[in-house]
Scaffold this motif. Structure first.
Motif, short mmCIF file in Angstrom:
data_model
loop_
_atom_site.label_atom_id
_atom_site.label_comp_id
_atom_site.label_asym_id
_atom_site.label_seq_id
_atom_site.Cartn_x
_atom_site.Cartn_y
_atom_site.Cartn_z
N THR A 1 0.80 -1.23 0.00
CA THR A 1 0.00 0.00 0.00
C THR A 1 0.82 1.27 0.00
OG1 THR A 1 -0.13 0.17 2.41
CG2 THR A 1 -1.85 -1.12 1.29
N GLY A 2 2.08 1.19 0.35
CA GLY A 2 2.89 2.40 0.49
C GLY A 2 2.78 2.96 1.89
N ARG A 3 1.58 3.34 2.29
CA ARG A 3 1.36 3.88 3.64
C ARG A 3 0.00 3.41 4.14
NH1 ARG A 3 -0.47 7.90 7.11
NH2 ARG A 3 1.12 8.85 8.39
N PRO A 4 0.01 2.52 5.13
CA PRO A 4 -1.28 2.09 5.69
C PRO A 4 -1.85 3.19 6.58
CG PRO A 4 0.53 1.11 6.91
CD PRO A 4 1.14 1.89 5.77
N GLY A 5 -3.01 2.92 7.15
CA GLY A 5 -3.57 3.83 8.13
C GLY A 5 -2.70 3.83 9.38
N PRO A 6 -3.13 4.52 10.43
CA PRO A 6 -2.33 4.60 11.65
C PRO A 6 -2.00 3.22 12.23
CG PRO A 6 -4.17 6.14 11.72
CD PRO A 6 -4.38 5.27 10.52
N VAL A 7 -0.78 3.13 12.76
CA VAL A 7 -0.31 1.87 13.36
C VAL A 7 0.42 2.22 14.65
CG1 VAL A 7 1.12 -0.19 13.06
CG2 VAL A 7 0.01 0.84 11.06
N LEU A 8 0.00 1.56 15.74
CA LEU A 8 0.66 1.71 17.04
C LEU A 8 1.53 0.49 17.30
CD1 LEU A 8 -2.18 2.92 19.46
CD2 LEU A 8 -0.15 4.20 18.75
N GLY B 1 -4.60 12.71 9.92
CA GLY B 1 -5.76 13.58 10.10
C GLY B 1 -6.81 13.41 9.02
N SER B 2 -6.49 12.68 7.96
CA SER B 2 -7.43 12.52 6.85
C SER B 2 -8.51 11.48 7.13
CB SER B 2 -6.68 12.11 5.58
OG SER B 2 -6.19 10.78 5.70
N GLY B 3 -8.29 10.66 8.16
CA GLY B 3 -9.23 9.59 8.46
C GLY B 3 -8.91 8.29 7.75
#
Length: 151
Positions: free
Chosen positions: A62-69, A124-126
């Motif tokens: 994907t290149g950049r997934p959503g947020p990851v902790l 911040g884009s969701g």
């Protein structure tokens, strides 16, 4: 730092009182907030050994997934996915955080004093990780681990 501010607004929108959450969060010496899952996002938490390889496969795809902790020992990796995912998840070995679950979430754009940090901070884009892509990445990572190869 507009991006970080937007990320703060997005994360705080999950709180019962977003303004109080932001106020406390920005003044907390630990730089963390306790936020409820299930409203804006759910989190799928992968165990040590599978989380990082899954992240590597996912970012390759994907290149950049959503947020990851991730916790500081890399023992668990939490992928932010659309709300409702936790209630439908049937995979074994993966913990889910959905409605009724609260998570320690570090302030984006600032190092946390607690035991968790952002591997991929929210922008911040969701944007969230697609659970189907996450599942495929988990399968590829697990196959690579079973075959003795890296993902």
């Amino acid at each position: 730092m507009t991006g970080a501010r937007t990320a703060v607004e997005w994360l705080a929108s999950a709180a019962p009182d977003p303004e109080a959450c932001r106020w406390e969060w920005e003044r907390s010496p630990g730089g963390v907030a306790l936020l409820p899952a299930g409203k804006v996002w759910d989190v799928l938490i992968l165990p040590a050994g599978l989380g990082r390889p899954t992240f590597d496969v996912l970012t390759r795809v994907t290149g950049r997934p959503g947020p990851v902790l991730v916790d500081l020992r890399d023992a668990r990796t939490g992928f932010f996915v659309p709300a409702g995912t936790a209630g439908r998840w049937v995979g074994t070995g993966v913990r889910t955080a959905g409605p009724g679950t609260w998570l320690v979430v570090p302030y984006p754009g600032r190092p946390a004093a607690g035991g968790v940090r952002w591997l991929v901070p929210p922008d911040g884009s969701g944007t969230l990780t697609d659970p189907a892509l996450l599942e495929l990445a988990m399968h590829e990572a697990a196959a690579g681990l079973a075959g003795g190869e890296g993902p």
